[in-house]
Motif scaffolding. Structure first.
Motif, PDB file in Angstrom:
ATOM      1  N   SER A 320       5.147 -19.229  27.918  1.00  0.00           N
ATOM      2  CA  SER A 320       5.982 -19.379  26.716  1.00  0.00           C
ATOM      3  C   SER A 320       7.470 -19.412  27.088  1.00  0.00           C
ATOM      4  CB  SER A 320       5.742 -18.211  25.757  1.00  0.00           C
ATOM      5  OG  SER A 320       4.380 -18.073  25.504  1.00  0.00           O
ATOM      6  N   GLY A 321       7.827 -18.626  28.110  1.00  0.00           N
ATOM      7  CA  GLY A 321       9.223 -18.629  28.574  1.00  0.00           C
ATOM      8  C   GLY A 321       9.643 -20.034  28.993  1.00  0.00           C
ATOM      9  N   LYS A 322       8.718 -20.748  29.667  1.00  0.00           N
ATOM     10  CA  LYS A 322       9.027 -22.117  30.117  1.00  0.00           C
ATOM     11  C   LYS A 322       9.243 -23.046  28.923  1.00  0.00           C
ATOM     12  CE  LYS A 322       7.018 -22.497  34.698  1.00  0.00           C
ATOM     13  NZ  LYS A 322       5.802 -22.786  35.435  1.00  0.00           N
ATOM     14  N   VAL A 323       8.483 -22.838  27.858  1.00  0.00           N
ATOM     15  CA  VAL A 323       8.661 -23.677  26.659  1.00  0.00           C
ATOM     16  C   VAL A 323      10.083 -23.506  26.139  1.00  0.00           C
ATOM     17  CG1 VAL A 323       7.879 -24.107  24.282  1.00  0.00           C
ATOM     18  CG2 VAL A 323       6.196 -23.563  26.068  1.00  0.00           C
ATOM     19  N   VAL A 324      10.558 -22.254  26.112  1.00  0.00           N
ATOM     20  CA  VAL A 324      11.929 -22.013  25.638  1.00  0.00           C
ATOM     21  C   VAL A 324      12.926 -22.704  26.575  1.00  0.00           C
ATOM     22  CG1 VAL A 324      13.681 -20.245  25.176  1.00  0.00           C
ATOM     23  CG2 VAL A 324      11.292 -19.840  24.524  1.00  0.00           C
ATOM     24  N   MET A 325      12.758 -22.485  27.889  1.00  0.00           N
ATOM     25  CA  MET A 325      13.732 -23.055  28.836  1.00  0.00           C
ATOM     26  C   MET A 325      13.734 -24.584  28.809  1.00  0.00           C
ATOM     27  SD  MET A 325      13.613 -20.473  32.079  1.00  0.00           S
ATOM     28  CE  MET A 325      11.856 -20.204  32.123  1.00  0.00           C
ATOM     29  N   ASP A 326      12.551 -25.162  28.570  1.00  0.00           N
ATOM     30  CA  ASP A 326      12.468 -26.636  28.560  1.00  0.00           C
ATOM     31  C   ASP A 326      12.976 -27.252  27.264  1.00  0.00           C
ATOM     32  OD1 ASP A 326      11.440 -26.609  31.075  1.00  0.00           O
ATOM     33  OD2 ASP A 326       9.353 -26.910  30.481  1.00  0.00           O
ATOM     34  N   ASN A 327      13.162 -26.441  26.245  1.00  0.00           N
ATOM     35  CA  ASN A 327      13.511 -27.015  24.938  1.00  0.00           C
ATOM     36  C   ASN A 327      14.880 -26.629  24.394  1.00  0.00           C
ATOM     37  OD1 ASN A 327      11.154 -28.715  23.912  1.00  0.00           O
ATOM     38  ND2 ASN A 327      10.161 -26.899  24.771  1.00  0.00           N
ATOM     39  N   VAL A 328      15.633 -25.848  25.175  1.00  0.00           N
ATOM     40  CA  VAL A 328      17.002 -25.572  24.711  1.00  0.00           C
ATOM     41  C   VAL A 328      17.875 -26.802  24.987  1.00  0.00           C
ATOM     42  CG1 VAL A 328      17.061 -23.033  24.828  1.00  0.00           C
ATOM     43  CG2 VAL A 328      17.438 -24.363  26.912  1.00  0.00           C
ATOM     44  N   HIS A 329      18.868 -27.014  24.154  1.00  0.00           N
ATOM     45  CA  HIS A 329      19.743 -28.180  24.320  1.00  0.00           C
ATOM     46  C   HIS A 329      21.189 -27.770  24.576  1.00  0.00           C
ATOM     47  CE1 HIS A 329      16.346 -30.436  23.104  1.00  0.00           C
ATOM     48  NE2 HIS A 329      16.320 -29.917  21.886  1.00  0.00           N
ATOM     49  N   LEU A 330      21.651 -26.742  23.853  1.00  0.00           N
ATOM     50  CA  LEU A 330      23.028 -26.265  24.070  1.00  0.00           C
ATOM     51  C   LEU A 330      23.074 -25.439  25.355  1.00  0.00           C
ATOM     52  CD1 LEU A 330      25.599 -24.807  21.683  1.00  0.00           C
ATOM     53  CD2 LEU A 330      24.766 -23.335  23.498  1.00  0.00           C
ATOM     54  N   ALA A 331      22.162 -24.481  25.479  1.00  0.00           N
ATOM     55  CA  ALA A 331      22.105 -23.677  26.707  1.00  0.00           C
ATOM     56  C   ALA A 331      21.644 -24.591  27.842  1.00  0.00           C
ATOM     57  CB  ALA A 331      21.126 -22.521  26.528  1.00  0.00           C
ATOM     58  N   LEU A 332      22.328 -24.462  28.992  1.00  0.00           N
ATOM     59  CA  LEU A 332      21.938 -25.274  30.141  1.00  0.00           C
ATOM     60  C   LEU A 332      20.933 -24.485  30.974  1.00  0.00           C
ATOM     61  CD1 LEU A 332      25.527 -26.439  31.155  1.00  0.00           C
ATOM     62  CD2 LEU A 332      23.823 -27.720  29.834  1.00  0.00           C
TER      63      LEU A 332
END
Ligand code: LCS
Length: 393
Positions: A320-332
Protein backbone atom coordinates in the motif's frame (compact mmCIF):
# COMPACT_ATOMS: atom_id res chain seq x y z
CA UNK A 1 28.42 43.77 11.99
CA UNK A 2 29.31 42.07 15.27
CA UNK A 3 26.68 39.34 15.53
CA UNK A 4 27.68 38.00 18.95
CA UNK A 5 24.57 39.33 20.71
CA UNK A 6 22.26 39.34 17.69
CA UNK A 7 19.13 37.19 17.43
CA UNK A 8 19.18 33.91 15.51
CA UNK A 9 17.57 35.26 12.33
CA UNK A 10 19.94 38.24 12.28
CA UNK A 11 22.85 35.83 12.64
CA UNK A 12 21.49 33.82 9.70
CA UNK A 13 21.85 36.91 7.53
CA UNK A 14 24.99 38.54 8.92
CA UNK A 15 27.22 35.96 10.66
CA UNK A 16 30.62 35.68 9.04
CA UNK A 17 29.53 38.23 6.40
CA UNK A 18 32.37 39.17 4.15
CA UNK A 19 31.92 42.30 2.06
CA UNK A 20 34.39 42.80 -0.73
CA UNK A 21 36.46 45.84 0.31
CA UNK A 22 37.52 46.92 -3.19
CA UNK A 23 34.10 46.87 -4.85
CA UNK A 24 31.83 46.86 -1.79
CA UNK A 25 30.07 43.82 -3.26
CA UNK A 26 27.58 42.47 -0.73
CA UNK A 27 27.82 38.89 -1.91
CA UNK A 28 31.19 38.30 -3.58
CA UNK A 29 32.38 34.92 -4.76
CA UNK A 30 36.03 33.88 -4.86
CA UNK A 31 35.93 31.13 -7.45
CA UNK A 32 39.64 30.48 -7.43
CA UNK A 33 41.87 27.53 -6.69
CA UNK A 34 44.87 29.59 -5.59
CA UNK A 35 45.84 33.03 -4.19
CA UNK A 36 48.92 34.99 -5.23
CA UNK A 37 51.37 36.19 -2.59
CA UNK A 38 52.68 39.77 -2.39
CA UNK A 39 56.25 38.46 -2.47
CA UNK A 40 58.27 35.39 -1.47
CA UNK A 41 58.45 36.38 2.20
CA UNK A 42 54.68 36.84 2.33
CA UNK A 43 54.19 33.35 0.82
CA UNK A 44 56.56 31.85 3.38
CA UNK A 45 54.76 33.70 6.22
CA UNK A 46 51.36 32.39 5.03
CA UNK A 47 52.67 28.82 5.02
CA UNK A 48 54.28 29.30 8.43
CA UNK A 49 50.96 30.53 9.84
CA UNK A 50 52.48 33.93 10.68
CA UNK A 51 50.16 35.69 8.20
CA UNK A 52 46.52 34.68 7.79
CA UNK A 53 46.53 35.27 4.03
CA UNK A 54 44.83 32.66 1.87
CA UNK A 55 47.05 30.08 0.13
CA UNK A 56 45.06 27.43 -1.74
CA UNK A 57 41.34 26.59 -1.77
CA UNK A 58 41.75 23.01 -0.50
CA UNK A 59 43.19 24.56 2.69
CA UNK A 60 40.81 27.55 2.98
CA UNK A 61 38.78 29.92 0.81
CA UNK A 62 36.95 33.15 1.80
CA UNK A 63 33.49 31.89 0.77
CA UNK A 64 34.03 28.62 2.60
CA UNK A 65 35.35 30.42 5.70
CA UNK A 66 32.33 32.73 5.72
CA UNK A 67 30.02 29.73 5.79
CA UNK A 68 32.12 27.88 8.39
CA UNK A 69 32.15 30.94 10.67
CA UNK A 70 28.41 31.44 10.27
CA UNK A 71 27.37 27.85 11.04
CA UNK A 72 29.87 27.62 13.93
CA UNK A 73 28.37 30.78 15.44
CA UNK A 74 24.82 29.44 15.00
CA UNK A 75 25.79 26.18 16.75
CA UNK A 76 27.72 28.01 19.51
CA UNK A 77 30.87 26.12 18.52
CA UNK A 78 34.55 27.01 18.33
CA UNK A 79 34.83 26.79 14.54
CA UNK A 80 33.63 24.79 11.55
CA UNK A 81 35.11 22.60 8.81
CA UNK A 82 33.03 22.53 5.63
CA UNK A 83 33.22 19.49 3.37
CA UNK A 84 32.24 18.37 -0.11
CA UNK A 85 29.35 16.25 1.28
CA UNK A 86 27.67 15.20 4.50
CA UNK A 87 29.34 11.79 4.19
CA UNK A 88 32.74 13.52 4.00
CA UNK A 89 31.85 15.27 7.28
CA UNK A 90 30.93 11.91 8.84
CA UNK A 91 34.18 10.34 7.64
CA UNK A 92 36.55 13.12 8.75
CA UNK A 93 35.03 12.83 12.23
CA UNK A 94 35.54 9.03 12.22
CA UNK A 95 39.11 9.42 10.90
CA UNK A 96 39.95 12.23 13.31
CA UNK A 97 38.63 10.56 16.46
CA UNK A 98 39.21 6.82 15.94
CA UNK A 99 42.34 4.72 15.36
CA UNK A 100 43.37 1.07 15.38
CA UNK A 101 42.00 -0.72 18.44
CA UNK A 102 39.27 1.86 19.12
CA UNK A 103 35.53 1.24 19.35
CA UNK A 104 32.46 3.40 18.65
CA UNK A 105 28.94 3.06 20.03
CA UNK A 106 26.18 4.37 17.78
CA UNK A 107 22.46 4.41 17.23
CA UNK A 108 20.91 1.58 15.20
CA UNK A 109 18.79 4.06 13.22
CA UNK A 110 21.34 6.50 11.81
CA UNK A 111 21.51 7.46 8.12
CA UNK A 112 22.25 4.12 6.37
CA UNK A 113 25.68 4.99 4.86
CA UNK A 114 26.93 6.52 8.16
CA UNK A 115 26.60 3.01 9.60
CA UNK A 116 27.42 1.21 6.35
CA UNK A 117 30.82 2.89 5.86
CA UNK A 118 31.82 2.27 9.49
CA UNK A 119 30.93 -1.42 9.26
CA UNK A 120 32.45 -2.10 5.84
CA UNK A 121 35.53 0.16 5.58
CA UNK A 122 36.77 0.83 9.12
CA UNK A 123 37.33 -2.79 10.24
CA UNK A 124 40.24 -2.66 7.71
CA UNK A 125 41.84 -0.17 10.12
CA UNK A 126 40.86 -2.24 13.19
CA UNK A 127 38.12 0.13 14.28
CA UNK A 128 35.05 -1.61 15.71
CA UNK A 129 31.50 -0.39 16.29
CA UNK A 130 28.33 -1.48 18.07
CA UNK A 131 24.81 -0.28 17.22
CA UNK A 132 22.09 -0.07 19.84
CA UNK A 133 18.80 1.73 20.39
CA UNK A 134 20.18 5.03 21.73
CA UNK A 135 16.68 6.16 22.71
CA UNK A 136 17.24 3.67 25.55
CA UNK A 137 20.21 4.99 27.57
CA UNK A 138 20.73 1.64 29.30
CA UNK A 139 21.44 -0.02 25.95
CA UNK A 140 24.11 2.62 25.30
CA UNK A 141 25.70 2.06 28.73
CA UNK A 142 25.71 -1.71 28.19
CA UNK A 143 27.48 -1.38 24.82
CA UNK A 144 30.45 0.61 26.17
CA UNK A 145 33.76 -1.29 26.17
CA UNK A 146 37.12 -0.35 27.71
CA UNK A 147 38.30 0.75 24.21
CA UNK A 148 35.18 2.83 23.37
CA UNK A 149 36.23 6.34 22.32
CA UNK A 150 33.22 7.78 20.52
CA UNK A 151 29.46 7.90 21.10
CA UNK A 152 27.78 8.85 17.80
CA UNK A 153 24.08 9.70 17.62
CA UNK A 154 21.44 11.29 15.43
CA UNK A 155 18.37 12.86 16.97
CA UNK A 156 15.74 12.73 15.59
CA UNK A 157 17.07 9.67 13.81
CA UNK A 158 16.87 8.98 10.10
CA UNK A 159 14.29 7.60 9.26
CA UNK A 160 12.54 6.45 12.44
CA UNK A 161 12.25 9.94 13.99
CA UNK A 162 13.23 8.38 17.34
CA UNK A 163 14.49 11.01 19.80
CA UNK A 164 17.61 10.42 21.88
CA UNK A 165 18.04 12.16 25.24
CA UNK A 166 20.97 14.56 24.75
CA UNK A 167 21.45 15.19 28.48
CA UNK A 168 21.73 11.47 29.17
CA UNK A 169 24.17 10.97 26.30
CA UNK A 170 26.33 13.83 27.62
CA UNK A 171 26.33 12.22 31.09
CA UNK A 172 27.36 8.83 29.66
CA UNK A 173 30.08 10.41 27.51
CA UNK A 174 31.50 12.31 30.52
CA UNK A 175 31.38 9.22 32.73
CA UNK A 176 33.34 7.12 30.22
CA UNK A 177 35.53 9.84 28.75
CA UNK A 178 34.00 9.51 25.26
CA UNK A 179 33.66 12.12 22.53
CA UNK A 180 29.95 12.72 21.94
CA UNK A 181 29.22 13.36 18.26
CA UNK A 182 25.72 14.47 17.21
CA UNK A 183 24.50 14.48 13.61
CA UNK A 184 22.16 17.50 13.78
CA UNK A 185 21.02 17.33 10.14
CA UNK A 186 17.31 16.77 10.89
CA UNK A 187 17.07 19.82 13.16
CA UNK A 188 19.67 22.35 12.07
CA UNK A 189 20.81 24.80 14.78
CA UNK A 190 17.44 26.55 14.49
CA UNK A 191 15.73 23.66 16.29
CA UNK A 192 18.50 22.12 18.39
CA UNK A 193 21.99 23.03 19.57
CA UNK A 194 23.71 19.87 20.84
CA UNK A 195 26.93 21.70 21.84
CA UNK A 196 24.90 23.71 24.38
CA UNK A 197 23.93 20.40 26.01
CA UNK A 198 27.60 19.39 26.28
CA UNK A 199 28.22 17.44 23.05
CA UNK A 200 31.78 17.69 21.70
CA UNK A 201 31.11 17.70 17.98
CA UNK A 202 28.12 18.46 15.75
CA UNK A 203 27.93 17.58 12.09
CA UNK A 204 25.48 18.24 9.28
CA UNK A 205 24.66 17.17 5.82
CA UNK A 206 24.25 20.78 4.62
CA UNK A 207 22.65 19.27 1.53
CA UNK A 208 19.48 19.38 3.66
CA UNK A 209 18.03 22.23 5.76
CA UNK A 210 21.10 24.48 5.92
CA UNK A 211 21.24 24.92 2.16
CA UNK A 212 17.57 24.11 1.70
CA UNK A 213 17.17 24.25 -2.07
CA UNK A 214 18.15 20.79 -3.36
CA UNK A 215 20.89 22.25 -5.55
CA UNK A 216 24.15 21.25 -3.83
CA UNK A 217 25.67 18.41 -1.78
CA UNK A 218 27.74 19.56 1.22
CA UNK A 219 28.65 18.89 4.84
CA UNK A 220 30.12 20.58 7.90
CA UNK A 221 31.68 19.63 11.22
CA UNK A 222 31.51 22.05 14.19
CA UNK A 223 33.68 21.45 17.23
CA UNK A 224 33.47 22.74 20.76
CA UNK A 225 37.23 22.91 21.25
CA UNK A 226 40.20 24.24 19.31
CA UNK A 227 41.99 20.92 19.74
CA UNK A 228 39.24 18.91 18.01
CA UNK A 229 38.96 21.62 15.35
CA UNK A 230 42.67 21.47 14.47
CA UNK A 231 42.69 17.69 14.45
CA UNK A 232 39.64 17.32 12.19
CA UNK A 233 40.59 20.21 9.89
CA UNK A 234 43.94 18.52 9.35
CA UNK A 235 42.10 15.36 8.22
CA UNK A 236 39.88 17.37 5.85
CA UNK A 237 42.80 19.23 4.26
CA UNK A 238 44.81 16.05 3.75
CA UNK A 239 41.93 13.89 2.54
CA UNK A 240 41.01 16.78 0.24
CA UNK A 241 37.24 16.68 0.77
CA UNK A 242 37.01 20.49 0.87
CA UNK A 243 33.99 22.48 -0.18
CA UNK A 244 34.06 24.36 -3.47
CA UNK A 245 33.63 28.20 -3.31
CA UNK A 246 30.50 28.18 -5.47
CA UNK A 247 28.98 25.40 -3.37
CA UNK A 248 29.78 27.50 -0.26
CA UNK A 249 28.30 30.66 -1.80
CA UNK A 250 25.03 28.88 -2.64
CA UNK A 251 24.89 27.33 0.82
CA UNK A 252 25.52 30.68 2.53
CA UNK A 253 22.67 32.12 0.44
CA UNK A 254 20.34 29.28 1.39
CA UNK A 255 21.25 29.60 5.07
CA UNK A 256 19.82 33.15 5.20
CA UNK A 257 16.24 31.84 5.02
CA UNK A 258 16.68 28.83 7.32
CA UNK A 259 14.42 30.24 10.03
CA UNK A 260 11.49 31.19 7.82
CA UNK A 261 11.78 27.97 5.81
CA UNK A 262 11.70 25.79 8.92
CA UNK A 263 8.87 27.80 10.53
CA UNK A 264 6.75 27.29 7.44
CA UNK A 265 7.67 23.61 6.87
CA UNK A 266 7.06 22.56 10.46
CA UNK A 267 3.74 24.39 10.68
CA UNK A 268 2.65 22.41 7.62
CA UNK A 269 4.21 19.16 8.90
CA UNK A 270 2.12 19.40 12.07
CA UNK A 271 -1.06 19.64 9.96
CA UNK A 272 0.05 16.83 7.63
CA UNK A 273 0.92 14.57 10.59
CA UNK A 274 -2.47 15.25 12.21
CA UNK A 275 -4.21 14.55 8.89
CA UNK A 276 -2.34 11.24 8.47
CA UNK A 277 -2.95 10.17 12.07
CA UNK A 278 -6.71 10.66 11.62
CA UNK A 279 -6.81 8.76 8.28
CA UNK A 280 -8.34 5.29 8.45
CA UNK A 281 -5.83 3.83 5.96
CA UNK A 282 -2.82 4.78 8.11
CA UNK A 283 -1.38 2.23 10.54
CA UNK A 284 0.85 4.62 12.51
CA UNK A 285 2.53 8.05 12.23
CA UNK A 286 5.71 9.19 13.96
CA UNK A 287 6.21 12.94 14.28
CA UNK A 288 7.69 14.80 17.29
CA UNK A 289 4.72 17.22 17.28
CA UNK A 290 2.16 14.46 17.89
CA UNK A 291 1.33 13.47 21.47
CA UNK A 292 1.47 9.84 20.29
CA UNK A 293 5.25 10.14 19.64
CA UNK A 294 6.91 7.97 22.32
CA UNK A 295 9.35 10.77 23.20
CA UNK A 296 6.93 13.69 22.76
CA UNK A 297 7.91 15.35 26.07
CA UNK A 298 11.63 14.83 25.50
CA UNK A 299 11.34 16.37 22.04
CA UNK A 300 9.60 19.42 23.50
CA UNK A 301 12.31 19.74 26.15
CA UNK A 302 15.36 19.56 23.88
CA UNK A 303 14.10 20.84 20.50
CA UNK A 304 12.77 24.31 19.69
CA UNK A 305 10.14 22.76 17.43
CA UNK A 306 9.11 19.38 16.00
CA UNK A 307 10.68 19.87 12.55
CA UNK A 308 9.28 18.72 9.24
CA UNK A 309 10.21 15.04 8.98
CA UNK A 310 7.42 12.48 9.33
CA UNK A 311 7.52 8.71 9.11
CA UNK A 312 4.39 6.63 8.71
CA UNK A 313 3.12 3.25 7.63
CA UNK A 314 0.07 2.64 5.49
CA UNK A 315 -2.25 -0.26 6.39
CA UNK A 316 -1.26 -3.10 4.08
CA UNK A 317 2.46 -2.38 4.57
CA UNK A 318 4.89 -1.95 1.71
CA UNK A 319 2.32 -2.83 -1.02
CA UNK A 320 0.00 0.00 0.00
CA UNK A 321 2.93 2.32 0.72
CA UNK A 322 4.06 1.86 -2.90
CA UNK A 323 0.59 2.84 -4.15
CA UNK A 324 0.92 6.13 -2.25
CA UNK A 325 4.46 6.77 -3.50
CA UNK A 326 3.50 5.96 -7.10
CA UNK A 327 0.47 8.23 -7.09
CA UNK A 328 1.60 11.46 -5.48
CA UNK A 329 2.02 14.35 -7.91
CA UNK A 330 3.08 17.36 -5.83
CA UNK A 331 5.40 15.39 -3.55
CA UNK A 332 8.43 14.15 -5.46
CA UNK A 333 9.45 10.51 -5.07
CA UNK A 334 13.05 11.29 -4.14
CA UNK A 335 15.62 10.78 -1.42
CA UNK A 336 17.03 13.74 0.53
CA UNK A 337 15.13 16.20 2.72
CA UNK A 338 15.20 19.70 4.13
CA UNK A 339 14.53 21.49 0.83
CA UNK A 340 11.60 23.62 -0.24
CA UNK A 341 10.00 20.68 -2.12
CA UNK A 342 8.00 17.97 -0.36
CA UNK A 343 9.76 14.63 -0.88
CA UNK A 344 8.58 11.10 -0.18
CA UNK A 345 10.71 7.95 -0.12
CA UNK A 346 10.92 4.33 1.06
CA UNK A 347 13.96 3.87 3.37
CA UNK A 348 13.98 0.03 3.29
CA UNK A 349 14.53 -0.01 -0.49
CA UNK A 350 16.23 3.37 -0.88
CA UNK A 351 18.29 5.33 1.73
CA UNK A 352 18.81 2.34 4.05
CA UNK A 353 18.78 -0.46 1.44
CA UNK A 354 22.45 -1.37 1.95
CA UNK A 355 21.69 -2.50 5.53
CA UNK A 356 20.54 -6.12 5.92
CA UNK A 357 16.86 -6.81 6.72
CA UNK A 358 17.92 -7.75 10.24
CA UNK A 359 19.80 -4.47 10.79
CA UNK A 360 16.94 -2.46 9.35
CA UNK A 361 14.40 -4.14 11.62
CA UNK A 362 16.55 -3.87 14.75
CA UNK A 363 16.72 -0.13 14.05
CA UNK A 364 12.94 0.12 13.68
CA UNK A 365 13.08 0.52 9.88
CA UNK A 366 10.09 -1.64 8.97
CA UNK A 367 9.42 -2.64 5.35
CA UNK A 368 6.30 -0.48 5.28
CA UNK A 369 7.88 2.70 6.69
CA UNK A 370 7.44 5.67 4.35
CA UNK A 371 9.39 8.88 5.02
CA UNK A 372 7.92 12.24 4.20
CA UNK A 373 9.99 15.44 4.16
CA UNK A 374 7.45 18.25 4.20
CA UNK A 375 8.35 21.28 2.05
CA UNK A 376 7.04 24.83 1.96
CA UNK A 377 4.28 24.51 -0.65
CA UNK A 378 0.71 25.38 0.43
CA UNK A 379 -0.24 22.82 3.05
CA UNK A 380 -3.70 22.36 1.50
CA UNK A 381 -2.00 21.16 -1.68
CA UNK A 382 0.31 18.76 0.21
CA UNK A 383 -2.65 17.22 2.04
CA UNK A 384 -4.81 17.07 -1.11
CA UNK A 385 -1.97 15.27 -2.89
CA UNK A 386 -1.64 12.65 -0.13
CA UNK A 387 -5.41 12.34 0.07
CA UNK A 388 -5.87 11.45 -3.59
CA UNK A 389 -2.92 9.01 -3.43
CA UNK A 390 -4.34 7.27 -0.33
CA UNK A 391 -7.69 6.99 -2.12
CA UNK A 392 -5.98 4.82 -4.79
CA UNK A 393 -5.34 1.99 -2.30
N1 LCS B 1 23.55 12.48 7.89
C1 LCS B 1 22.22 12.44 7.72
C2 LCS B 1 21.31 12.48 8.90
C3 LCS B 1 21.68 12.34 6.44
O1 LCS B 1 20.35 12.32 6.29
C4 LCS B 1 22.57 12.29 5.32
C5 LCS B 1 22.05 12.17 3.93
C6 LCS B 1 23.95 12.33 5.54
C7 LCS B 1 24.41 12.44 6.84
C8 LCS B 1 24.94 12.31 4.41
O2 LCS B 1 24.92 13.52 3.73
P1 LCS B 1 25.24 13.76 2.17
O3 LCS B 1 26.60 13.17 1.90
O4 LCS B 1 24.20 13.05 1.38
O5 LCS B 1 25.22 15.23 2.04
N2 LCS B 1 20.72 11.76 3.90
C9 LCS B 1 20.04 11.43 2.84
C10 LCS B 1 18.71 10.98 2.92
O6 LCS B 1 18.08 10.74 3.95
N3 LCS B 1 18.26 10.83 1.70
O7 LCS B 1 19.22 11.10 0.76
C11 LCS B 1 20.43 11.49 1.43
Amino acid sequence: MNTKNAGFNSKLIHSGAMHDEKLSAVSPIYQTSTFSFKNADHGAACFAGEDDGYIYTRIANPNVRELENAVAELENGFDGIATSSGMAAVNIVYLGLLGAGDHMVSHNAVYGPSRGVMETLYPKFKVESTYVDATNAQEVRDAIQPNTKVLYIETPANPTIGITDLKEMVAIAKEHNLKLVVDNTFCSPYLQKPLDFGADIVLHSMTKFINGHADIVAGIVITKTEEDYKNIRNVMVNVGCNMDPHQAWLTRRGLKTLGIRIDRAQESAQKVAEYLEAHDKIEWVKYPGLKSHPQYELGKAQMNGPGSMISFEVKGGVKSGKVVMDNVHLALLAVSLGGVETLIQHPASMTHSKLSDEKQLSGGITKGLVRLAVGIEDVEDIIADLDQALAMI
